[in-house]
Design a protein around this motif. Structure first.
Motif, mmCIF file in Angstrom:
data_model
loop_
_atom_site.group_PDB
_atom_site.id
_atom_site.type_symbol
_atom_site.label_atom_id
_atom_site.label_comp_id
_atom_site.label_asym_id
_atom_site.label_seq_id
_atom_site.Cartn_x
_atom_site.Cartn_y
_atom_site.Cartn_z
ATOM 1 N N ALA A 75 -15.919 1.088 -50.341
ATOM 2 C CA ALA A 75 -16.293 1.222 -51.812
ATOM 3 C C ALA A 75 -17.801 1.787 -51.934
ATOM 4 O O ALA A 75 -18.339 1.393 -53.062
ATOM 5 C CB ALA A 75 -15.925 0.272 -52.703
ATOM 6 N N LEU A 76 -18.180 2.724 -51.036
ATOM 7 C CA LEU A 76 -19.474 3.135 -51.367
ATOM 8 C C LEU A 76 -19.501 4.325 -51.911
ATOM 9 O O LEU A 76 -18.557 4.999 -52.181
ATOM 10 C CB LEU A 76 -20.021 3.731 -49.883
ATOM 11 C CG LEU A 76 -20.026 2.554 -48.680
ATOM 12 C CD1 LEU A 76 -20.499 3.085 -47.386
ATOM 13 C CD2 LEU A 76 -20.858 1.350 -48.947
ATOM 14 N N PHE A 77 -20.710 4.303 -52.941
ATOM 15 C CA PHE A 77 -20.769 5.496 -53.798
ATOM 16 C C PHE A 77 -20.887 6.679 -52.994
ATOM 17 O O PHE A 77 -22.071 6.892 -52.409
ATOM 18 C CB PHE A 77 -21.681 5.120 -54.819
ATOM 19 C CG PHE A 77 -21.586 3.974 -55.488
ATOM 20 C CD1 PHE A 77 -20.291 3.448 -55.985
ATOM 21 C CD2 PHE A 77 -22.611 2.877 -55.462
ATOM 22 C CE1 PHE A 77 -20.422 2.159 -56.643
ATOM 23 C CE2 PHE A 77 -22.595 1.650 -56.026
ATOM 24 C CZ PHE A 77 -21.302 1.597 -56.533
ATOM 25 N N ASP A 78 -19.983 7.749 -53.111
ATOM 26 C CA ASP A 78 -20.066 8.907 -52.269
ATOM 27 C C ASP A 78 -21.139 9.918 -52.935
ATOM 28 O O ASP A 78 -21.456 10.932 -52.260
ATOM 29 C CB ASP A 78 -18.822 9.322 -51.801
ATOM 30 C CG ASP A 78 -17.845 9.400 -53.076
ATOM 31 O OD1 ASP A 78 -18.451 9.668 -54.393
ATOM 32 O OD2 ASP A 78 -16.676 9.439 -53.083
ATOM 33 N N PHE A 100 -28.979 0.429 -54.458
ATOM 34 C CA PHE A 100 -28.495 0.491 -55.981
ATOM 35 C C PHE A 100 -28.761 -0.833 -56.651
ATOM 36 O O PHE A 100 -29.304 -0.726 -57.669
ATOM 37 C CB PHE A 100 -27.073 1.075 -55.791
ATOM 38 C CG PHE A 100 -26.388 1.421 -57.225
ATOM 39 C CD1 PHE A 100 -26.761 2.726 -57.486
ATOM 40 C CD2 PHE A 100 -25.664 0.570 -57.780
ATOM 41 C CE1 PHE A 100 -25.958 3.133 -58.568
ATOM 42 C CE2 PHE A 100 -25.274 0.801 -58.890
ATOM 43 C CZ PHE A 100 -25.341 2.005 -59.416
ATOM 44 N N ARG A 103 -25.012 -3.851 -48.623
ATOM 45 C CA ARG A 103 -24.967 -3.706 -50.009
ATOM 46 C C ARG A 103 -24.730 -5.339 -50.704
ATOM 47 O O ARG A 103 -25.033 -5.377 -51.738
ATOM 48 C CB ARG A 103 -24.309 -2.757 -50.498
ATOM 49 C CG ARG A 103 -24.472 -2.334 -52.038
ATOM 50 C CD ARG A 103 -23.617 -1.124 -52.429
ATOM 51 N NE ARG A 103 -21.994 -1.321 -52.588
ATOM 52 C CZ ARG A 103 -21.225 -0.570 -52.631
ATOM 53 N NH1 ARG A 103 -21.593 0.729 -53.039
ATOM 54 N NH2 ARG A 103 -19.740 -0.844 -52.648
ATOM 55 N N SER A 147 -10.716 4.411 -54.990
ATOM 56 C CA SER A 147 -11.353 4.002 -53.912
ATOM 57 C C SER A 147 -12.229 2.809 -54.140
ATOM 58 O O SER A 147 -13.385 2.378 -53.315
ATOM 59 C CB SER A 147 -12.380 5.232 -53.483
ATOM 60 O OG SER A 147 -13.154 5.363 -54.422
ATOM 61 N N GLU A 148 -11.762 2.012 -55.263
ATOM 62 C CA GLU A 148 -12.632 0.853 -55.519
ATOM 63 C C GLU A 148 -14.205 0.853 -55.942
ATOM 64 O O GLU A 148 -14.609 -0.210 -55.994
ATOM 65 C CB GLU A 148 -12.410 -0.533 -54.323
ATOM 66 C CG GLU A 148 -10.850 -0.645 -54.189
ATOM 67 C CD GLU A 148 -10.657 -1.742 -53.277
ATOM 68 O OE1 GLU A 148 -11.203 -1.683 -52.308
ATOM 69 O OE2 GLU A 148 -10.086 -2.815 -53.981
ATOM 70 N N GLN A 149 -14.666 1.933 -56.004
ATOM 71 C CA GLN A 149 -16.048 2.310 -56.487
ATOM 72 C C GLN A 149 -16.460 1.624 -57.936
ATOM 73 O O GLN A 149 -17.372 1.158 -58.162
ATOM 74 C CB GLN A 149 -16.401 3.660 -56.366
ATOM 75 C CG GLN A 149 -16.542 4.342 -55.278
ATOM 76 C CD GLN A 149 -16.715 5.770 -55.087
ATOM 77 O OE1 GLN A 149 -17.944 5.873 -55.762
ATOM 78 N NE2 GLN A 149 -16.141 6.481 -54.424
ATOM 79 N N ALA A 191 -16.266 -2.085 -57.328
ATOM 80 C CA ALA A 191 -17.560 -2.302 -56.846
ATOM 81 C C ALA A 191 -18.814 -2.428 -57.793
ATOM 82 O O ALA A 191 -19.533 -3.350 -57.843
ATOM 83 C CB ALA A 191 -18.003 -1.319 -55.884
#
Lengths: 246, 245
Positions: A88-91, A101, A150, B114-116, B119
């Motif tokens: 679940a990384l911010f792309d 972050f 993170r 994508s579960e962002q 998160a």
């Protein structure tokens, strides 16, 4: 301590599980196991109220998380770190910024302090030189490790892992398992690991909760699990054992 | 039943967004980014839409009024007023439903599956303040600016097309435009674009924020966001015209 009392969840008419109750003591590592689709990840998302149950409670240090208002809930959630299944990384930002972050928004740290903390976290997950990489350049194992960095950056009390080794080769899975153990030791964390990887369970967990047939089918320590003759648990662990041997 | 449930979810999302307005530090950075994406990056397509709308409307109006019964400058009056009251706002709105609305619902939908978004929430973040609010703000504040660009270029397009085709000289066009120019028409157009900005961004945020079901789910959310935005633009256009004209 996390106390789960009579938790019941369904999606429409589809019952996921009913009357799930168990406790996790501070500093323990608990593995929640069960077949795919049995609601392990759904259970995990109830611990910090990312999902709400039909009935039941999750009590953390004497307070039910479902009774908190949104401001209180946000403060409580900061006590948790979560490693999501896909990271679940911010792309839209790179690896360094992903880890930085939470620090940028929840602390008053200077840019120098943030850099130091992120570098330490990257070092801890053995990705010292990956800070400048775009998240799209990371492999599956690297994404999980960045996600882990993170998750620990705000030094949480509880660390939740959703399928930390799924989709990884055995060697990388072992590295992740070692990281989970080392994180728990270094930060004195209470860890809850969702998995169906028995090799992982045996490497990291002290206690095991087994979800089956829409309920908590079995709960106990690793030693008790090894000796257990509870048929569904034996069937589940034996299938995994055969896979490991094969 | 499903429609009522969606209406409830949409209302709750807007309520949560409204309650988060004071959390400026959470959305400040994203707000600037959205001004750029919604406003600045839409200028080329809006210029194109404006110029061609005005140009085509001039040619077609001249064709329909090809008679000695009306003075030639009446073409300028009709084109300028149509562009200001209706076309600049509505056609820009429909184009932006595709460009801006689709981007917003795809972005948020992908972040959801994508579960962002999970998160963000799990870190203690207010994901609505962080993701939804800046997009809606950018929509309601930038769409009026885009409307002004579209209507200005629509009139210029009309002037150029009329002169180039030999239908009427630029001075005649402007004479007609000035004769039936009422400032309140511009206010009406700005109000419309403000409403369209809100409709497009709020619907697209809603569809993206609650997307589910992987890549197919994101695709469905984007399609629904675009179609619903277009429908509600046309509906809002009618309601505003009925109330304010």
């Amino acid at each position: 301590m996390i106390e789960i009392n009579n938790l019941t969840k369904s999606f429409g008419k589809n019952l996921i599980w009913k009357d799930v109750s168990f406790q996790i003591e501070d500093g323990e590592t608990l593995a929640v196991i069960g077949k795919s689709g049995c609601g392990k990840s759904v259970l995990l998302k109830h611990l910090n109220a990312l999902m709400y149950p039909d009935s039941g409670e999750v009590i953390i240090d004497g307070q039910c998380v479902f009774d908190l208002n949104y401001s209180e809930l946000r403060l409580m959630r900061q006590r948790f770190g979560i490693l999501f299944q896909g990271g679940a990384l911010f792309d839209s930002i790179n690896t360094f910024e992903n880890i930085a972050f939470p620090l940028r928004y929840f602390t008053n740290k200077t840019e120098g302090e943030i850099k130091k903390d992120v570098e330490e976290a990257l070092d801890m997950v053995n990705l010292k030189d990956a800070g400048s990489k775009a998240t799209s350049e990371l492999s599956g194992g690297m994404r999980k490790r960045v996600g882990l960095a993170r998750a620990i950056i705000l030094k949480p009390d509880y660390l939740l892992y959703d399928e930390p080794t799924s989709g990884l080769d055995p060697q990388t899975s072992d590295e992740i398992n070692e990281l989970i153990v080392s994180m728990a030791d270094s930060f004195d964390l209470t860890s809850i690991v969702i998995t169906h990887d028995m090799h992982s369970v045996l490497s990291i967990a002290e206690k095991v909760a087994f979800l089956d047939s829409q309920k908590l089918s079995w709960f106990g320590s690793i030693d008790e699990m090894k000796k257990s003759e509870h048929p569904p648990l034996v069937e589940f662990t034996t299938a995994s054992e055969y896979k490991i041997k094969a | 039943m499903e429609a009522l449930k969606q209406l409830g979810q949409y209302t709750l999302l807007l309520y949560q967004a409204l309650r988060s307005v004071t959390e400026f530090s959470t959305y400040r950075e994203n707000l600037f980014n959205e001004f750029v994406k919604v406003g600045y990056q839409s200028i080329p397509i809006i210029m194109l839409v404006g110029v061609f709308t005005g140009a085509v409307l001039t040619l077609q109006t001249a064709y329909q009024l090809d008679t000695d019964l009306y003075p030639a400058y009446i073409v300028g009056s009709i084109v300028a007023q149509s562009v200001i009251i209706e076309l600049a706002a509505v056609i820009s709105g429909l184009v932006l439903a595709g460009k801006v609305g689709a981007r917003i619902s795809t972005e948020l939908g992908t972040m959801r599956v994508s579960e962002q978004i999970d998160a963000l929430e799990s870190m203690g973040f207010n994901s609505v303040a962080f993701l939804v609010l800046p997009r809606i703000f950018a929509g309601v504040l930038m769409f009026p600016v885009l409307y002004i660009i579209a209507s200005t270029l629509g009139i210029i397009g009309g002037v150029v097309a009329g002169a180039a085709d030999g239908i009427l000289p630029a001075a005649e066009f402007m004479k007609g435009g000035r004769q039936f120019f009422f400032p309140e028409d511009v206010v009406f157009g700005i109000l419309k674009s403000f409403v369209f900005g809100f409709v497009i961004t709020s619907i697209s945020c809603f569809k993206g924020y609650f997307a589910f079901g992987g890549a197919e789910g994101v695709g469905n959310a984007t399609t629904q966001a675009t179609v619903l935005s277009c429908i509600y633009i046309l509906l809002a256009d009618f309601v505003l015209a009925a109330i304010l004209l």
